[in-house]
Design an enzyme around this catalytic site. Structure first.
Site, short mmCIF file in Angstrom:
data_model
loop_
_atom_site.label_atom_id
_atom_site.label_comp_id
_atom_site.label_asym_id
_atom_site.label_seq_id
_atom_site.Cartn_x
_atom_site.Cartn_y
_atom_site.Cartn_z
N SER A 1 22.01 -10.98 3.71
CA SER A 1 21.61 -11.45 2.39
C SER A 1 21.28 -10.16 1.34
O SER A 1 22.27 -9.55 1.01
CB SER A 1 20.23 -12.16 3.01
OG SER A 1 19.68 -12.96 1.83
N ASP B 1 23.91 -17.37 5.39
CA ASP B 1 23.02 -16.43 5.40
C ASP B 1 22.42 -16.18 6.87
O ASP B 1 22.00 -17.38 7.39
CB ASP B 1 21.83 -16.70 4.39
CG ASP B 1 20.91 -15.33 4.11
OD1 ASP B 1 20.85 -14.71 5.13
OD2 ASP B 1 20.49 -15.16 3.01
#
Length: 826
Positions: free
Chosen positions: A387, A653
């Site tokens: 991320s 993610d």
């Protein structure tokens, strides 16, 4: 695939097997090359006879079921077969036989779906039996009764016959989990035989299901010259049962496998069973008044363009060798060692991070700055991120020597971007720029999604001008071992399944992109290109790195899933260690399916061409230790539902599952000795550690025990070191806390009365001023967070050095006791 209830036909097919299924070996063919190739695997002829059902349930309240059975064996054919429909019958009888050519080294799961035919609505799928063909012994005919509902004595009766195909070989390449099979290329030629007076263009459409191309079109102009030819190609599994479907212009034609000349409407596809042809030479399959269609097969066997193996790639091994020299010198300095460390005495140290938006990006800069100041950054061989920490990493790795330079420079640059207004990123000029870049990306062959727009926005947020940096460009930053090797982590998911049901770890390095549990890797510059059976079929330009960076499901998850249970086979077959139990699946219904589709629709998913496309699972893949290490979903035992059949990878993610970038660091091949885990998550500072510790325990991954007392959980310190068995790495875990920072501005340096405000940094919740969704900080808040994370590292120098010293001692002890001259007793 053929259908018949007549056993003499079975004997005829067996007697003419080489011609019938089109499997032959020509002297001029050369096999694919591969390291450690297995023995030549066996191709088999599988006959499946659907006999009958007994005590069939009703599909609805109004009438008996109009029943038929669908057969799907995707490792042998991409096409479903089905019996005829027996209407309004509780005990339907079919006695229909279906034939498949299978590769015995592949996990062949036959799905038998009992359906109710409806006139005005989609057919109901009542239940599906998944049967492992490996249960059948070659040369045996076995009749089985599948108990679909023992209480009501509902059964499906099926007969199986498996026979080896003598004298036929197939070269495969496998790593024990995935199998790459031989690929052939079918050339389809449309030849003009005479001038056509019509002024219309004539269109030819050819379809081969299961091939890489699937559909190909050829157009002939109204004045094409006689003798002119157009050619198209299909790549497909060599030892399969392909059919070529042809949609041709309407005119008088000769069917080359029939008798007589006749006019026919050929707007509907005509099917040509290729297994009945000798494709070693050009064969004419259709001849019209002005054209003819001919086909021939070319051997398309070549070396794979992906790597099947769980070991590290050669480039990473070379990097580690170079990096260890840097690390050895750094360890000697920070630990004040008297002697140089030998290569096998140098521990592998990794920095691991957690996600948290701009908070984690900023915090990581502070942590790395402190590690550099302590001289520990040069002791690190890997840095892994997910991320927003990948924003930090991609920014740093634009400079090929970043870790050897003062980090205050890039920190100053990122401070400027974090504190500036983001309104400019939404200007009309920028929106036009985004639109143009997405159009370019689509034209290159990428599938564009909302996440690509988000990537462009982040790129604008972090740079003054467009960044063209690619993942493979970062090879320059590790070529001499001058920086730690960056590893980026993502999750591969499926559209119709929650993250609880399906997730796969995907790692990105400057050298390769790969899925951990499959041991399948492609060069970073090839990620996003189109693959089939391990061969790169279409090169698509490598994505800029901004495109690679990347809802509670528990409450509805249980009751929207289909019901799955193991069922018995009667009579019971001898148990094999690698076979799977027969499974019965009963759909929940349309409401649950619709809800599942709605709740698993992920707007923030990146879509890339699946480089595993076409590969098949090895028959013993579930016994492979490397696969088992990373498998963790119900689909892992359902090979027909895994990812080799999918056209695309869907990347999200990692924090959707566990907020840590630890998994690639724990690959046994990397032999990591020390992990510096930097946690930047909001809310609970122990949750990522607790979740991942539990994950490792469930999967048998060596990881130290991370038990914390209730006192520690309520009053977290800045650092915890966990160490137990020699098999597990030493873990130094850094929560994002303000333990002593409120009182000290530097280790052992107290704050003055006017400096106390700089120590008040509220990171206990994900609310402002450091909320995960916040993209802009004030300069004061940026500096506070940066200084906090730098301080937490500096204030725990002794614990970090202790972990490094312990790791060195471990390596020396291991070397001593593994030496040929050492005593066997400690």
């Amino acid at each position: 695939m053929a259908s018949s209830a007549c056993s003499p036909l079975d004997r005829f097919i067996q007697a003419n097997l080489h011609r019938k299924i089109g499997i032959r070996r020509r002297d001029h063919e050369r096999p694919c090359s591969a390291e450690d190739e297995p023995e030549v695997p066996q191709l088999c002829w599988l006959s499946v006879k659907i006999i009958s059902m007994r005590n069939l349930r009703k599909a609805d309240l109004w009438s008996q079921t109009d029943c038929y059975v669908k057969l799907w064996l995707p490792t042998a054919s991409c096409q479903e077969a089905q019996t005829r429909t027996v209407r309004n019958c509780r005990n339907p009888v079919w006695n229909e036989t279906f034939h498949f050519v299978i590769q015995s080294e592949v996990k062949n799961i036959l799905e038998l779906t009992v359906c109710d035919e409806d006139t005005f609505t989609p057919d109901d799928q009542l239940m599906t039996v998944r049967f492992d063909v490996a249960k059948i012994q070659p040369g045996e005919k076995v009749r089985l009764h599948f108990e679909l509902n023992p209480e009501n004595q509902e059964e499906l009766e099926v007969e199986f016959l498996l026979e080896n195909i003598p004298g036929v070989s197939e070269k495969i390449i496998t790593n024990g989990v995935l199998v790459s099979r031989e690929v052939s290329c079918l050339e389809v030629h449309v030849n003009e035989t005479k001038m056509k007076s019509s002024h219309k263009r004539r269109d030819f459409t050819f379809t081969m299901k299961g091939s890489y191309e699937e559909i190909q079109d050829i157009s002939k102009g109204p004045h094409s010259r006689p003798g002119s030819s157009e050619t198209t190609r299909f790549h497909y599994i060599k030892h399969s049962q392909p059919r070529l479907l042809m949609t041709l212009p309407k005119e008088h034609f000769f069917c080359c496998h029939g008798s007589g000349r006749r006019e026919m409407d050929v707007s509907n596809p005509l099917a040509v069973p290729l297994h009945s042809l000798d494709l070693g030479k050009k064969v004419t399959v259709m001849r019209g008044e002005s054209y003819e269609v001919s086909v021939n097969e070319e051997n398309s066997c070549k070396n794979l363009d992906l790597r099947l193996g769980f070991d590290l790639c050669a480039e990473e091994k070379d990097f580690i060798g170079k990096r260890k020299k840097v690390v050895a010198a750094a360890l000697k300095n920070v630990l004040h060692l008297d002697e140089d460390l030998q290569e096998d005495e140098v521990p592998v140290v990794a920095v691991v991070t957690a996600a948290g938006g701009v908070r984690s990006m900023t915090a990581m800069f502070g942590s790395l700055l402190a590690l550099q100041e302590l001289g520990v950054l040069d002791c690190v061989s890997y840095i892994s991120g997910l991320s927003a920490t990948t924003w930090t990493m991609s920014k740093l790795y634009e400079d090929a020597n970043w870790s050897q330079k003062d980090l205050s420079g890039p920190i100053g640059d990122i401070r400027k971007h974090v504190t500036k207004s983001k309104l400019c990123c939404f200007s009309l000029d920028h929106m036009k720029y985004y639109e143009n870049k997405l159009c370019e990306r689509k034209q290159e062959g990428h599938k564009v999604s909302f996440t690509d727009l988000w990537g462009l926005f982040i790129d604008c947020m972090l740079h003054d001008q467009e960044s063209t940096h690619k993942l493979s460009d970062q090879q320059l930053a590790v070529k001499q071992g001058q920086n730690p090797l960056p590893i980026y982590l993502s999750l591969n998911v499926k559209d119709d399944f929650s993250t609880l049901d399906f997730k796969e770890w995907v790692e990105f390095t400057p050298y390769e992109v790969g899925l951990l549990k499959y041991g399948a890797f492609v060069r970073s510059e090839d990620f996003g290109s189109e693959f089939f059976m391990g061969h790169r079929m279409k090169k698509i330009p490598e994505s800029h790195i901004c495109f690679l960076e990347g809802h509670s499901e528990h409450f509805w998850h249980r009751w929207t899933r289909d019901t799955e249970c193991d069922i018995g086979d009667h009579p019971a077959l001898p148990k094999k260690p690698h076979e799977q139990t027969t499974c019965l699946s009963i759909p929940k219904g349309y409401l649950s399916k619709s809800l599942r589709e709605m709740l698993t629709g992920r707007p923030v998913v990146s879509t890339y061409h699946n480089f595993l496309k076409g590969l098949q699972l090895h028959n013993k893949y579930l016994d492979n230790e490397s696969f088992c290490m990373w498998k963790d979903t119900v689909l892992d035992s359902s090979p027909n539902q895994l990812n080799e059949m999918s056209d695309y990878l869907k990347l999200i993610d990692t924090a959707f599952f566990i907020n840590t970038s630890c998994p690639p660091i724990l690959r046994p091949e990397r032999k990591v000795d020390v992990i510096l885990h930097l946690n930047y998550s909001g809310g609970s500072q122990t949750l990522p550690l607790d979740l991942f510790s539990e994950y490792c325990l469930e999967h048998g991954i060596p990881f130290p025990s991370t038990e914390l007392s209730q006192e520690d959980r309520e009053h977290l310190k800045e650092c915890y070191v966990f160490e137990d068995s020699l098999e597990a790495p030493i873990l130094a875990y850094f929560p994002l806390v303000c333990d002593t920072f409120q009182k000290y501005k530097a280790p052992n340096v107290e704050r003055g009365p006017t400096e106390m405000e700089q120590g008040r940094v509220d990171v206990s919740t994900c609310a402002a001023p450091y909320g995960t969704g916040l993209l802009t900080y004030t300069e004061e808040n940026f500096n506070k967070l940066l200084n906090l994370c730098s301080y937490n590292i500096l204030n725990n120098k002794h614990l970090i050095l202790q972990a490094l010293r312990t790791a060195v001692e471990r390596k020396k002890r291991l070397k001593k006791y593994s030496s040929p001259n050492s005593s066997k007793h400690s």
